[in-house]
Design an enzyme around this catalytic site. Sequence first.
Site, PDB file in Angstrom:
ATOM      1  N   HIS A   1     -22.648  -4.314  22.969  1.00 60.27           N
ATOM      2  CA  HIS A   1     -21.564  -3.936  22.167  1.00 60.27           C
ATOM      3  C   HIS A   1     -20.308  -3.481  22.692  1.00 60.27           C
ATOM      4  O   HIS A   1     -19.294  -3.261  22.109  1.00 60.27           O
ATOM      5  CB  HIS A   1     -22.283  -2.408  21.631  1.00 60.27           C
ATOM      6  CG  HIS A   1     -22.280  -1.504  22.556  1.00 60.27           C
ATOM      7  ND1 HIS A   1     -23.480  -0.830  22.919  1.00 60.27           N
ATOM      8  CD2 HIS A   1     -21.233  -0.354  22.873  1.00 60.27           C
ATOM      9  CE1 HIS A   1     -23.250   0.241  24.041  1.00 60.27           C
ATOM     10  NE2 HIS A   1     -22.134   0.375  23.897  1.00 60.27           N
TER      11      HIS A   1
ATOM     12  N   ASP B   1     -29.356  -5.191  23.588  1.00 61.02           N
ATOM     13  CA  ASP B   1     -27.953  -4.536  23.815  1.00 61.02           C
ATOM     14  C   ASP B   1     -27.681  -5.015  25.378  1.00 61.02           C
ATOM     15  O   ASP B   1     -26.751  -3.886  25.731  1.00 61.02           O
ATOM     16  CB  ASP B   1     -27.633  -3.052  23.558  1.00 61.02           C
ATOM     17  CG  ASP B   1     -26.377  -2.509  23.134  1.00 61.02           C
ATOM     18  OD1 ASP B   1     -25.680  -3.466  23.328  1.00 61.02           O
ATOM     19  OD2 ASP B   1     -26.293  -1.398  23.300  1.00 61.02           O
TER      20      ASP B   1
ATOM     21  N   SER C   1     -21.114   3.070  29.006  1.00 62.94           N
ATOM     22  CA  SER C   1     -22.031   2.037  28.483  1.00 62.94           C
ATOM     23  C   SER C   1     -21.663   0.834  29.404  1.00 62.94           C
ATOM     24  O   SER C   1     -20.934   0.254  29.681  1.00 62.94           O
ATOM     25  CB  SER C   1     -21.521   1.611  27.132  1.00 62.94           C
ATOM     26  OG  SER C   1     -21.639   2.514  26.176  1.00 62.94           O
TER      27      SER C   1
END
Length: 571
Positions: A152, A183, A261
């Site tokens: 993402h 992911d 992230s």
Amino acid sequence: MEEPKRKRGRIANKTVADTLDYQLSMPGTTSSPIDGAEEAEIAEVEAVTTRRSRGRPRKSPVIIGQFKENGASLRRSSRLVENNGDGAVALVEPPPQWVNVIKVVPSMDAVVKVFCVHTEPNFSLPWQRKRQYSSSSSGFIIGGRRVLTNAHSVEHYTQVKLKKRGSDTKFLATVLAIGTECDIAMLTVKDDEFWEGVSPVEFGSLPALQDAVTVVGYPIGGDTISVTSGVVSRMEILSYVHGSTELLGLQIDAAINSGNSGGPAFNDKGKCVGIAFQSLKHEDVENIGYVIPTPVITHFIQDYEKSGEYTGFPILGVEWQKMENPDLRKAMGMAPDQKGVRIRRIEPTSPESQFLKPSDIIVSFDGVDIANDGTVLFRHGERIGFSYLVSQKYTGENAVVKVLRDSKIHEFNVNLSTHKRLIPAHIKGKPPPFYIIAGFVFAAISVPYLRSEYGKDYEYEAPVKLLEKHLHAMARSEEEQLVVVSQVLVADINIGYEDIVNTQVLAFNGKPVKNLKTLANMVENCDDEFLKFELEYQQLVVLQTKTAKAATQDILTTHCIPSAISDDLKT
């Protein structure tokens, strides 16, 4: 008021923390943010305490350090007392050479900051894209001149740049693979300068509960690298928000914020045990973060190395029911010592549909027995959903599935494949397909489309019929799509149809609509007098064929639309 009497005796020593001008992080503590050189030296600190008590003054508390003298390692206080022999006492302040007391984890130099420019598709106006925007996240260097980050973090990327710790240079990166389900994304940099002076991160084994983890990255709140610490608090099959799938995941109590992230999670030995990727935001919870564990990371890397691209995580292609009720087990012909789960439905597009049947009892997968609640033994004192066994396989591999059917055991060698959904969870970086005729904009439904039309709460806001198909409908063929009238671009030819929005198209001129490409071909090649579109809720749209095709070009010109059909439908 009478002043209280002073108590006789020695004054208690102050603590070290009270006598220092600043405190340094020791191993095992959290310091955020951290910047500067990897090695830190403790400066000599002189602490003096005034005393009024009787007797010989005590030495002040000092930091005990380690320094080298004549090649020998000695432990000395920071102040030495020398007697000259004439009764005079002099303070000697030797300039010791201190060895490193604090050592930053070397792997932190392999953590990079990821800068990405995104250009998302516009599902409402599929012939164009939205305004571009920028984001920053984290990543880390692994072997083979590659960098891992979250999928993402680079979704719908236009440009990706990486910056190493302590550097002022941003390097252009190339995206090698994007794993939407897990992911994870893999990047590389062509510039040799980027790889100089940095060692790749090494992966560790799957941690146990209560093992310490340290999350490193570049979250919001500053520009330098940040470190947060915690422990592994849970390990189970998790819902991956970006991937819309369920895979093995770790829950930790370290803070994971925006920008973290893609950053690595290290164990106490400096080995990477996961990738930070999402956190739970709720008023009733605090510090619940989630990490992609090494089995999932290793699967992604090996999948890319085997096939040269990301092929995904396979599934079994069935919906199952727990068999915890004793009457249900007896009715299905199970012996008291038999365990398993009952198949409710089978995906028509899955290879398993050729062997398995509804009401079969799956008793084992690849030789591992399945319990009545659908779990298998994981580690000592731990159980996990048997989908974990399936996810450890690779697309195209075979697995032995043992089922109970009519009180007899049957064994099948099943080929595993990825999931074909009627409403796909991702469009995998491709522009959304569309077709326009007489102002009617036809589109194929996907989860990103629903999210664009109805927001993050699309599961509550979208029409009930679309949600029912999203949650329960199964594709009957590989090419099947859910085609809808997205909107109607108002013109004289479509008077009375302006309010049709996101309504499914069931048939065209009496023929069922299989997918968007089939619909476009049928309309373009239609020689009938009228174009008849049968929609759900028994709605009917009728247009004169010649008039509709002639009006289409004028509508395209009015709305500055370059083409009536998307490029992927032209081939």
